[in-house]
Design a protein around this motif. Structure first.
Motif, mmCIF file in Angstrom:
data_model
loop_
_atom_site.group_PDB
_atom_site.id
_atom_site.type_symbol
_atom_site.label_atom_id
_atom_site.label_comp_id
_atom_site.label_asym_id
_atom_site.label_seq_id
_atom_site.Cartn_x
_atom_site.Cartn_y
_atom_site.Cartn_z
ATOM 1 N N GLU A 1 0.825 -1.194 0.000
ATOM 2 C CA GLU A 1 0.000 0.000 0.000
ATOM 3 C C GLU A 1 0.870 1.260 0.000
ATOM 4 O O GLU A 1 1.778 1.390 0.813
ATOM 5 C CB GLU A 1 -0.920 0.034 1.234
ATOM 6 N N ASP A 2 0.580 2.176 -0.917
ATOM 7 C CA ASP A 2 1.261 3.478 -0.983
ATOM 8 C C ASP A 2 2.776 3.368 -1.151
ATOM 9 O O ASP A 2 3.530 4.252 -0.726
ATOM 10 C CB ASP A 2 0.953 4.323 0.275
ATOM 11 N N TRP A 3 3.226 2.274 -1.755
ATOM 12 C CA TRP A 3 4.673 2.164 -2.002
ATOM 13 C C TRP A 3 5.085 3.105 -3.122
ATOM 14 O O TRP A 3 4.499 3.119 -4.182
ATOM 15 C CB TRP A 3 5.050 0.732 -2.369
ATOM 16 N N ASP A 4 6.100 3.903 -2.871
ATOM 17 C CA ASP A 4 6.577 4.897 -3.823
ATOM 18 C C ASP A 4 7.867 4.389 -4.475
ATOM 19 O O ASP A 4 8.768 3.937 -3.767
ATOM 20 C CB ASP A 4 6.846 6.217 -3.095
ATOM 21 N N ILE B 1 16.525 -0.398 -0.853
ATOM 22 C CA ILE B 1 15.375 0.273 -0.224
ATOM 23 C C ILE B 1 15.911 1.292 0.779
ATOM 24 O O ILE B 1 16.548 0.925 1.778
ATOM 25 C CB ILE B 1 14.451 -0.745 0.462
ATOM 26 N N ASN B 2 15.659 2.551 0.515
ATOM 27 C CA ASN B 2 16.253 3.609 1.326
ATOM 28 C C ASN B 2 15.358 3.992 2.514
ATOM 29 O O ASN B 2 14.244 3.474 2.677
ATOM 30 C CB ASN B 2 16.573 4.833 0.456
ATOM 31 N N HIS B 3 15.843 4.922 3.326
ATOM 32 C CA HIS B 3 15.155 5.292 4.563
ATOM 33 C C HIS B 3 13.821 5.989 4.305
ATOM 34 O O HIS B 3 12.969 6.054 5.208
ATOM 35 C CB HIS B 3 16.051 6.203 5.413
ATOM 36 N N ARG B 4 13.623 6.518 3.105
ATOM 37 C CA ARG B 4 12.347 7.170 2.816
ATOM 38 C C ARG B 4 11.170 6.208 2.943
ATOM 39 O O ARG B 4 10.028 6.634 3.163
ATOM 40 C CB ARG B 4 12.368 7.772 1.412
ATOM 41 N N SER B 5 11.439 4.911 2.792
ATOM 42 C CA SER B 5 10.372 3.926 2.896
ATOM 43 C C SER B 5 9.733 3.922 4.285
ATOM 44 O O SER B 5 8.581 3.513 4.446
ATOM 45 C CB SER B 5 10.900 2.533 2.579
ATOM 46 N N LEU B 6 10.481 4.385 5.306
ATOM 47 C CA LEU B 6 9.954 4.402 6.664
ATOM 48 C C LEU B 6 8.838 5.424 6.841
ATOM 49 O O LEU B 6 8.108 5.388 7.833
ATOM 50 C CB LEU B 6 11.082 4.668 7.663
ATOM 51 N N ALA B 7 8.680 6.331 5.889
ATOM 52 C CA ALA B 7 7.590 7.311 5.958
ATOM 53 C C ALA B 7 6.226 6.630 5.918
ATOM 54 O O ALA B 7 5.234 7.192 6.383
ATOM 55 C CB ALA B 7 7.713 8.317 4.806
ATOM 56 N N LYS C 1 3.701 6.183 9.062
ATOM 57 C CA LYS C 1 2.689 7.141 9.512
ATOM 58 C C LYS C 1 1.292 6.666 9.134
ATOM 59 O O LYS C 1 0.343 6.801 9.898
ATOM 60 C CB LYS C 1 2.961 8.514 8.904
ATOM 61 N N LYS C 2 1.161 6.108 7.911
ATOM 62 C CA LYS C 2 -0.143 5.612 7.445
ATOM 63 C C LYS C 2 -0.359 4.148 7.788
ATOM 64 O O LYS C 2 -1.474 3.718 8.046
ATOM 65 C CB LYS C 2 -0.270 5.798 5.930
ATOM 66 N N HIS C 3 0.740 3.385 7.763
ATOM 67 C CA HIS C 3 0.635 1.937 7.939
ATOM 68 C C HIS C 3 1.657 1.501 8.993
ATOM 69 O O HIS C 3 2.793 1.130 8.654
ATOM 70 C CB HIS C 3 0.904 1.215 6.613
ATOM 71 N N PRO C 4 1.280 1.550 10.272
ATOM 72 C CA PRO C 4 2.230 1.260 11.356
ATOM 73 C C PRO C 4 2.879 -0.122 11.264
ATOM 74 O O PRO C 4 3.983 -0.314 11.781
ATOM 75 C CB PRO C 4 1.358 1.371 12.619
ATOM 76 N N ASN C 5 2.219 -1.063 10.617
ATOM 77 C CA ASN C 5 2.763 -2.419 10.505
ATOM 78 C C ASN C 5 3.449 -2.679 9.166
ATOM 79 O O ASN C 5 3.714 -3.824 8.815
ATOM 80 C CB ASN C 5 1.646 -3.449 10.705
#
Length: 428
Positions: free
Chosen positions: A355-358, A402-408, A411-415
């Motif tokens: 979900e919402d993967w950029d 996979i860089n640190h931006r993926s941790l954003a 906020k929407k998907h805690p899991n």
């Protein structure tokens, strides 16, 4: 089987009065009723009670198999030219399969026999060893096991019915043969996909780090630790039924029932390899080609049997596959390296938890020409999508860091620190 001829005749009349829906795909052409578990017609209900009660107890005693009280019953109506091809009945929880024949006077020349096959050491069907002719009021039953081959319901259990339509399969094959890659969206039934996603969050799954770091870094699931539905999906990805369906999608000879390329034109107006398929085509513009029409499967570690022996790869032996369930998160990647397998192969990738993967996060798979930096194809993670890519000996692949931006996404998907994929390779 039914003691009363009048009961058998009345049961037949009730069944013929049901609504029948056509089922037509690569394995079957037949008209089938709805599930009979809730039907209230008196003779249908009486048969159901008998099968669930005394008959079940008798079957358990005869076969020495402990049976659950659940039973699935439907009615199939075969007409001229209808067929059900070779398959096994192995489904989750199924132990005994049965057929009650209610047919008019029948001759062997009419066809419709129940053919049972012997199998080789790989559980592949070889030759018919027994044919049972349909006969009025006769019950046939047999134990369901990996080596009993006749029909397969597993496709209908998992796959969106859109992809089981023969016209859809022909269209998919035409596109795949032109581009050697395709992305099939909403591939699984929604309820099955939801169950997969829920099971993937199970805390009891054991994840092993795949390395070494100069080739790859990600996590792969220990299959013995998986919940049943994930084990069943991996079994589905290795099943006879999927081998045949992938043959229909791609035109590759992945199943002995699939037509051979030798019987068809290899295609015109495109460079093709020995199997009649072109390698992934370069983009025609300067933009990335993402998951609106691409597909793949990432690099397998050396201990995954991607590179089978040459006889299996190139000869007439049984087609094979290899694969695993993988977890991807910040810091994970794969690299192109000298030892990477480069056989002709069909890559399959199925995504969950995207979900919402950029694309800016990384995690996409890139195909490149061997020895070149030019990107031929990019495959981005997308929920409930099946990606297929046919690659040749000059095509290599890697999964972008996979860089640190993926941790954003937290906020929407805690899991959702990352995503999962089922990564498989199929060989002719």
């Amino acid at each position: 089987f039914l003691r009363s001829p009048a009961f058998a005749a009345a049961l037949s009349d009730e069944l013929l009065g049901l609504g029948f829906s056509p089922r037509r795909n690569d394995l079957v052409s037949v008209r089938q009723s709805e599930e009979l578990g809730a039907r209230q017609e008196p003779h249908v209900a009486a048969l159901r009670r008998a099968l669930s009660g005394d008959v079940r107890a008798w079957l358990s005693a005869v076969t020495q198999i402990e049976l659950e009280p659940t039973i699935d019953i439907s009615c199939a109506k075969y007409e001229c030219t209808d067929v059900l091809l070779c398959h096994d009945d192995e489904l989750e929880g199924r132990r005994i399969a049965f057929i009650l024949y209610l047919v008019p006077p029948w001759e062997k020349s009419d066809g419709g026999t129940l053919d049972l096959f012997s199998t080789d050491e790989h559980f592949q069907p070889q030759k018919i060893i027994k044919s049972l002719m349909p006969s009025w009021n006769t019950l046939v039953f047999f134990e369901v096991s990996p080596v009993s081959f006749h029909q397969h319901e597993i496709l209908y259990e998992w796959i969106n019915v859109v992809y089981l339509d023969m016209d859809s399969q022909a269209q998919i094959q035409e596109e795949f043969e032109e581009r050697s890659e395709i992305l099939l969206k909403d591939f699984l039934k929604k309820e099955k996909f939801q169950l997969l996603c829920e099971a993937l969050e199970n805390k009891d799954i054991q994840w092993n780090t795949r390395g070494p770091p100069n080739k790859r870094l990600y996590e792969a699931a220990e299959e013995d630790s998986l919940p049943d539905i994930l084990k069943n999906f991996l079994q589905f990805l290795r099943s006879e039924a999927l081998f045949l369906l992938l043959s229909n999608f791609t035109g590759l000879k992945l199943h002995f029932l699939a037509p051979s390329d030798e019987d068809e034109d290899a295609g015109e107006g495109r460079a093709a390899d020995s199997a009649g398929h072109s390698s992934p085509k370069p983009r025609q513009d300067g933009t990335e080609q993402h998951a609106d029409g691409s597909a793949h499967q990432p690099d397998q570690p050396d201990d995954i049997p991607e590179a089978q022996d040459s006889e299996t790869q190139n000869g007439s032996s049984t087609p094979v596959c290899a694969g695993e369930l993988r977890r991807w998160t910040n810091g994970h990647y794969t690299l192109v390296h000298d030892a990477q397998a480069t056989e002709f192969a069909l890559d399959l990738l199925f995504f969950c938890g995207c979900e919402d993967w950029d694309p800016e996060y990384g995690g996409f798979t890139s195909y490149i020409a061997k020895g070149e930096d030019e990107e031929l194809l990019t495959v981005n993670p997308e929920d409930n999508c099946l990606a297929l890519v046919y690659r040749d000996k000059e095509t290599m692949k890697f999964v972008k860091y996979i860089n640190h931006r993926s941790l954003a996404r937290l906020k929407k998907h805690p899991n959702r620190k990352g995503f999962w994929d089922f990564s498989f390779v199929y060989y002719e």
